[in-house]
Design a protein around this motif. Structure first.
Motif, PDB file in Angstrom:
ATOM      1  N   VAL A   1     -35.802  24.012 -52.007  1.00  0.00           N
ATOM      2  CA  VAL A   1     -37.090  23.624 -51.547  1.00  0.00           C
ATOM      3  C   VAL A   1     -37.825  22.465 -51.028  1.00  0.00           C
ATOM      4  N   ARG A   2     -37.364  21.429 -50.575  1.00  0.00           N
ATOM      5  CA  ARG A   2     -37.884  20.552 -49.298  1.00  0.00           C
ATOM      6  C   ARG A   2     -37.532  20.879 -48.005  1.00  0.00           C
ATOM      7  N   ARG A   3     -36.746  21.864 -47.553  1.00  0.00           N
ATOM      8  CA  ARG A   3     -36.565  22.939 -46.458  1.00  0.00           C
ATOM      9  C   ARG A   3     -37.893  24.045 -46.529  1.00  0.00           C
ATOM     10  N   PHE A   4     -37.479  24.531 -47.079  1.00  0.00           N
ATOM     11  CA  PHE A   4     -39.437  25.410 -47.027  1.00  0.00           C
ATOM     12  C   PHE A   4     -40.192  24.712 -47.094  1.00  0.00           C
ATOM     13  N   ALA A   5     -40.341  23.981 -47.989  1.00  0.00           N
ATOM     14  CA  ALA A   5     -41.903  22.842 -48.304  1.00  0.00           C
ATOM     15  C   ALA A   5     -41.729  22.642 -46.594  1.00  0.00           C
ATOM     16  N   GLY A   6     -40.823  22.054 -46.070  1.00  0.00           N
ATOM     17  CA  GLY A   6     -41.261  21.776 -44.237  1.00  0.00           C
ATOM     18  C   GLY A   6     -41.510  22.492 -43.602  1.00  0.00           C
ATOM     19  N   VAL A   7     -41.490  23.768 -43.670  1.00  0.00           N
ATOM     20  CA  VAL A   7     -41.139  25.078 -42.649  1.00  0.00           C
ATOM     21  C   VAL A   7     -43.118  24.955 -42.848  1.00  0.00           C
ATOM     22  N   MET A   8     -42.924  25.125 -44.390  1.00  0.00           N
ATOM     23  CA  MET A   8     -44.696  25.304 -44.923  1.00  0.00           C
ATOM     24  C   MET A   8     -45.779  25.132 -43.805  1.00  0.00           C
ATOM     25  N   ARG A   9     -45.119  23.712 -44.403  1.00  0.00           N
ATOM     26  CA  ARG A   9     -46.237  22.384 -43.693  1.00  0.00           C
ATOM     27  C   ARG A   9     -46.302  22.576 -42.292  1.00  0.00           C
ATOM     28  N   GLN A  10     -45.519  22.939 -41.808  1.00  0.00           N
ATOM     29  CA  GLN A  10     -45.871  23.063 -40.430  1.00  0.00           C
ATOM     30  C   GLN A  10     -46.275  24.533 -39.514  1.00  0.00           C
ATOM     31  N   ILE A  11     -46.285  25.520 -40.807  1.00  0.00           N
ATOM     32  CA  ILE A  11     -47.294  26.347 -40.688  1.00  0.00           C
ATOM     33  C   ILE A  11     -48.738  26.449 -40.614  1.00  0.00           C
ATOM     34  N   SER A  12     -48.758  25.693 -41.794  1.00  0.00           N
ATOM     35  CA  SER A  12     -49.988  25.198 -42.747  1.00  0.00           C
ATOM     36  C   SER A  12     -50.084  23.714 -42.838  1.00  0.00           C
ATOM     37  N   PRO A  13     -50.882  23.251 -42.410  1.00  0.00           N
ATOM     38  CA  PRO A  13     -50.869  21.427 -42.333  1.00  0.00           C
ATOM     39  C   PRO A  13     -51.586  21.278 -43.694  1.00  0.00           C
ATOM     40  N   ARG A  14     -52.745  21.687 -43.256  1.00  0.00           N
ATOM     41  CA  ARG A  14     -53.979  21.676 -44.530  1.00  0.00           C
ATOM     42  C   ARG A  14     -53.471  21.801 -45.670  1.00  0.00           C
ATOM     43  N   LEU A  15     -52.154  22.295 -45.765  1.00  0.00           N
ATOM     44  CA  LEU A  15     -51.898  22.330 -47.171  1.00  0.00           C
ATOM     45  C   LEU A  15     -51.269  21.825 -47.963  1.00  0.00           C
ATOM     46  N   ASP A  16     -50.927  20.362 -47.102  1.00  0.00           N
ATOM     47  CA  ASP A  16     -50.203  18.852 -47.577  1.00  0.00           C
ATOM     48  C   ASP A  16     -51.484  18.470 -47.456  1.00  0.00           C
ATOM     49  N   ASN A  17     -52.576  18.605 -48.853  1.00  0.00           N
ATOM     50  CA  ASN A  17     -53.602  17.773 -48.580  1.00  0.00           C
ATOM     51  C   ASN A  17     -54.085  16.386 -50.195  1.00  0.00           C
ATOM     52  N   ARG A  18     -53.763  15.529 -49.937  1.00  0.00           N
ATOM     53  CA  ARG A  18     -53.773  14.745 -51.028  1.00  0.00           C
ATOM     54  C   ARG A  18     -54.668  15.435 -52.412  1.00  0.00           C
ATOM     55  N   GLU A  19     -56.172  15.372 -51.316  1.00  0.00           N
ATOM     56  CA  GLU A  19     -57.193  15.903 -52.473  1.00  0.00           C
ATOM     57  C   GLU A  19     -56.981  17.047 -53.211  1.00  0.00           C
ATOM     58  N   ARG A  20     -56.625  18.276 -52.659  1.00  0.00           N
ATOM     59  CA  ARG A  20     -55.970  19.754 -53.224  1.00  0.00           C
ATOM     60  C   ARG A  20     -54.474  20.003 -52.599  1.00  0.00           C
ATOM     61  N   PRO A  21     -53.473  19.119 -53.260  1.00  0.00           N
ATOM     62  CA  PRO A  21     -52.395  19.177 -53.239  1.00  0.00           C
ATOM     63  C   PRO A  21     -51.586  20.923 -53.591  1.00  0.00           C
ATOM     64  N   LEU A  22     -51.582  21.925 -52.390  1.00  0.00           N
ATOM     65  CA  LEU A  22     -51.559  22.824 -52.023  1.00  0.00           C
ATOM     66  C   LEU A  22     -49.382  23.469 -52.113  1.00  0.00           C
ATOM     67  N   LEU A  23     -49.119  22.544 -50.738  1.00  0.00           N
ATOM     68  CA  LEU A  23     -47.818  23.010 -50.126  1.00  0.00           C
ATOM     69  C   LEU A  23     -46.742  23.334 -51.691  1.00  0.00           C
ATOM     70  N   MET A  24     -46.765  22.504 -52.282  1.00  0.00           N
ATOM     71  CA  MET A  24     -45.288  22.775 -53.490  1.00  0.00           C
ATOM     72  C   MET A  24     -45.937  23.642 -54.163  1.00  0.00           C
ATOM     73  N   PRO A  25     -47.669  23.807 -54.025  1.00  0.00           N
ATOM     74  CA  PRO A  25     -48.391  25.314 -55.263  1.00  0.00           C
ATOM     75  C   PRO A  25     -47.567  26.495 -54.787  1.00  0.00           C
ATOM     76  N   VAL A  26     -47.137  26.834 -53.285  1.00  0.00           N
ATOM     77  CA  VAL A  26     -47.073  27.944 -52.708  1.00  0.00           C
ATOM     78  C   VAL A  26     -46.011  28.050 -52.250  1.00  0.00           C
ATOM     79  N   THR A  27     -45.216  26.683 -52.168  1.00  0.00           N
ATOM     80  CA  THR A  27     -43.735  27.146 -51.439  1.00  0.00           C
ATOM     81  C   THR A  27     -42.782  27.146 -53.177  1.00  0.00           C
ATOM     82  N   MET A  28     -43.782  26.975 -54.146  1.00  0.00           N
ATOM     83  CA  MET A  28     -43.075  27.590 -55.413  1.00  0.00           C
ATOM     84  C   MET A  28     -43.584  28.985 -55.549  1.00  0.00           C
ATOM     85  N   SER A  29     -44.282  29.626 -54.986  1.00  0.00           N
ATOM     86  CA  SER A  29     -44.957  30.845 -55.369  1.00  0.00           C
ATOM     87  C   SER A  29     -43.432  32.023 -54.352  1.00  0.00           C
TER      88      SER A  29
END
Length: 199
Positions: free
Chosen positions: A132-160
């Motif tokens: 999962v971390r491998r994919f989440a890292g790529v997602m973060r590169q594509i859309s850094p705003r997903l990794d936001n402390r106030e609205r953390p969307l990186l893991m929900p999107v990755t797990m979707s």
């Protein structure tokens, strides 16, 4: 006197896992017996117990090997220098290719985790987290705003994305009009288009 290990012990161990996964996926983990697994593998029950001391040990080995092989495939084929969008599609393709012919093992993974000990679950969770971390890292590169402390969307999107990939073998049929490569493109497009709309 204890039975000594044959030179091809590990090879036979792995072969038994495919037979066991088929029996467990077809009959259900609760109903399948070691006798039925031994019969499917065309070995004696005593020999099966030589390789795997219990059905729970078989279940763990099936799931662990399934995920460890996927993790190894991803590690061996991933190229962090690749353009992130192309890299995501490529990694999705690696997962879908790994799932080819692995429907029984995948079904055991989805349905039999409750049989495992806490220690076994932890070993599996560690592999899952690496993947999962491998994919989440790529997602973060594509859309850094997903990794936001106030609205953390990186893991929900990755797990979707994993939710879509993990159910593929339950309905996808090879040889149809849509290939696995085509479907990797579809999944990647769905995620990337969705990312743009997620707020």
């Amino acid at each position: 006197m204890a039975r000594t290990r044959a030179q091809d012990f590990e090879e036979k161990q792995l072969a038994i896992l495919d037979y066991a996964a088929n029996v467990l996926a077809t009959l259900g983990v609760d109903k399948a017996s070691m006798s039925q697994i031994a019969g499917q593998a065309r070995i004696s029950k005593a020999l099966l117990y030589h390789y795997y001391p219990s059905k729970d040990a078989l279940v763990f080995a099936i799931i662990f090997n399934h995920l460890e092989e996927l993790d190894s495939d991803l590690e061996a084929s991933d190229d962090p220098a690749m353009e992130p969008l192309a890299r995501l599609k490529f990694l999705v393709g690696v997962v879908l290719e790994h799932y080819r012919g692995a429907g029984d093992r995948h079904k055991v993974q989805l349905n039999a985790m409750s049989l495992l000990t806490d220690e076994q679950k932890q070993a599996i969770t560690e592999i899952e987290r690496r993947i999962v971390r491998r994919f989440a890292g790529v997602m973060r590169q594509i859309s850094p705003r997903l990794d936001n402390r106030e609205r953390p969307l990186l893991m929900p999107v990755t797990m979707s994305l994993f939710g879509m990939m993990n159910w593929t073998d339950m309905w996808f049929k090879d040889g149809g009009r849509i290939s696995r490569e085509d479907y990797a493109e579809i999944l990647t497009t769905l995620i990337l288009k969705g990312i743009k709309a997620v707020r």
